[in-house]
Design an enzyme around this catalytic site. Structure first.
Site, PDB file in Angstrom:
ATOM      1  N   GLU A  98      -5.194   6.480  -7.430  1.00 33.01           N
ATOM      2  CA  GLU A  98      -5.221   5.554  -8.553  1.00 33.01           C
ATOM      3  C   GLU A  98      -6.515   5.746  -9.336  1.00 33.01           C
ATOM      4  OE1 GLU A  98      -4.503   1.515  -7.372  1.00 33.01           O
ATOM      5  OE2 GLU A  98      -2.755   2.026  -6.164  1.00 33.01           O
ATOM      6  N   ARG A 130       0.845  -1.181   0.000  1.00 29.82           N
ATOM      7  CA  ARG A 130       0.000   0.000   0.000  1.00 29.82           C
ATOM      8  C   ARG A 130       0.885   1.236   0.000  1.00 29.82           C
ATOM      9  NH1 ARG A 130      -3.170  -3.039  -1.415  1.00 29.82           N
ATOM     10  NH2 ARG A 130      -5.315  -3.439  -0.694  1.00 29.82           N
ATOM     11  N   HIS A 152      -0.801  -1.046 -10.473  1.00 27.08           N
ATOM     12  CA  HIS A 152      -1.445  -1.875  -9.448  1.00 27.08           C
ATOM     13  C   HIS A 152      -1.901  -3.215 -10.028  1.00 27.08           C
ATOM     14  CE1 HIS A 152      -3.718  -1.600  -5.360  1.00 27.08           C
ATOM     15  NE2 HIS A 152      -3.122  -2.758  -5.536  1.00 27.08           N
TER      16      HIS A 152
END
Length: 319
Positions: free
Chosen positions: A267, A238, A286
Site C-alpha cells: 500500500e 488484512r 484502505h
C-alpha cells in the site's frame, strides 16, 4: 528548546484539524508529512531530527534499521492499539517508548457492508453507466435476505457484522480457530467447524481475523475453490490472510463471482496491479478506519500520549 514531532502519512491533511494540539504548543513543534515516503533515506532525512513520531496505522514500517537512523527518537505513537509494522522490542532496546491509541470497531464494520452491498447490487458498474450514458439497467442484483453470510472471525468487528447480517434476514455462519458453538450463538451465528465448509456455504464470505503467523495465508487455493462461482469474498481485515496469487486466479478464472477489497500486500497499491482493473473487484484504498470519529480519536489520544510522556508517565504503551 522545543521537542520536534513529525506526523507521518497524513494523506488527507487533517491531522492537525482532527484534534486540539494546543496543549503541546509551548513544548513541542509539530510538523506534518502528507506524502508517503517509501525511500528509507528520504524518510530518515525528513524526520531524523525528531524526538517524537506519530504514525498512521501500518503505512510506514518502523524496524530496527530505521530506528538506528533516528538517534534522537524517544517517543513513537501509532494510531490503534497494535501495529505489526513496528518492531516494539527494537524500539524499547533503543530507549524509545511506543504508545498507541484506541480504535473504534464501527468504521470497519460499516465499510464491510459498503463493499458487500456494492458487490451484491453491482453499484460501481451501474453508477458508472449512469454517469457515462451507458445502458440503463444492465445487471441483476443478488438478494441478501435468505442468503448465507460466512464470517471468518467473530471478534469485535465480526460480531457487529453478524448483527447487521441478521437484520438483513441473512443466515449468519461463523468460523475461527478458537470459536465455539456457544460463542457463535451469543452473536446469533451458526457455528461451522471447518473453514472450507464455511467457504462452501457462504454466498458472501467476510474476513475478520487478526493477521498472525497462524492466520497468514489462511485462505488459499483450496478454500477459494471451495466457494461457489456465485459467491463473493470481502476483506477489510488484512491482505495477508489470503494467498494473493490464488485470489487473482480465482477472480480471473471465475472460481468466485468477485471480491470487495480494502487491504493489500503493498500500500498504496501499485499503479499496474491487476486488482485495479479486474472487472469483478470492488477495490478501495484502505478506508476501513478512515472516518472523522476515528481520526478524532487517533490524533486526540496521540496528543494525550505526548502529554503523558512529557509528564513521565506514558499511557497506552504497546507490549
Amino acid at each position: 528548546m522545543k521537542l520536534r514531532c513529525a506526523v507521518l502519512d497524513d494523506y488527507q491533511g487533517v491531522a492537525l484539524a482532527s484534534a486540539d494540539w494546543s496543549p503541546l504548543a509551548d513544548r513541542v513543534e509539530v510538523r506534518v508529512l502528507r506524502e508517503h515516503l517509501d525511500d528509507r533515506d528520504a524518510l530518515a532525512d525528513a524526520v531524523g531530527d525528531c524526538e517524537i513520531l506519530v504514525v498512521m496505522r501500518e503505512r510506514t514500517p518502523v524496524d530496527a534499521a530505521l530506528l538506528d537512523r533516528l538517534p534522537r527518537l524517544r517517543l513513537l505513537i501509532t494510531s490503534g492499539p497494535r501495529n505489526a509494522s513496528i518492531d516494539v522490542a527494537a524500539a524499547r532496546a533503543r530507549g524509545v517508548t511506543v504508545c498507541g491509541t484506541e480504535s473504534g470497531s464501527t468504521p470497519p464494520t460499516e465499510l464491510t457492508w459498503a463493499l458487500l452491498l456494492g458487490l451484491a447490487r453491482h453499484v460501481p458498474a451501474e453508477a458508472r453507466a449512469v454517469r457515462e450514458g451507458g445502458p440503463w439497467q444492465s445487471t441483476v442484483g443478488s438478494d441478501l435476505a435468505g442468503r448465507t453470510l460466512g464470517l471468518v472471525g467473530l471478534g469485535r468487528i465480526g460480531a457487529r457484522v453478524a448483527r447487521i447480517g441478521l437484520a438483513f434476514g441473512m443466515d449468519v455462519a461463523a468460523w475461527s480457530p478458537r470459536l465455539t458453538e456457544e460463542r457463535a450463538a451469543e452473536h446469533g451465528a451458526r457455528y461451522v467447524k471447518d473453514l472450507r465448509e464455511l467457504m462452501a456455504e457462504g454466498d458472501f464470505v467476510s474476513l475478520h481475523l487478526v493477521l498472525s503467523d497462524r492466520t497468514r495465508g489462511l485462505v488459499g487455493e483450496p478454500e477459494l475453490r471451495a466457494m461457489r462461482p456465485s459467491a463473493y469474498l470481502v476483506n477489510t481485515s488484512r491482505a495477508g490472510l489470503v494467498d494473493g496469487g490464488a485470489l487473482l486466479r480465482a477472480l480471473r478464472e471465475g472460481w468466485i463471482a468477485g471480491a470487495g477489497l480494502d487491504v493489500y500486500d503493498t500500500e498504496p497499491l501499485p499503479a499496474d496491479d491487476p486488482l485495479r482493473t479486474l472487472p469483478n473487484v470492488l477495490a478501495l484504498p484502505h478506508l476501513g478506519y478512515v472516518t472523522e470519529g476515528n481520526y478524532g480519536r487517533y490524533f486526540g489520544q496521540a496528543v494525550e500520549d505526548v502529554e503523558a510522556f512529557l509528564a513521565g508517565a506514558p499511557v497506552r504503551e504497546l507490549a
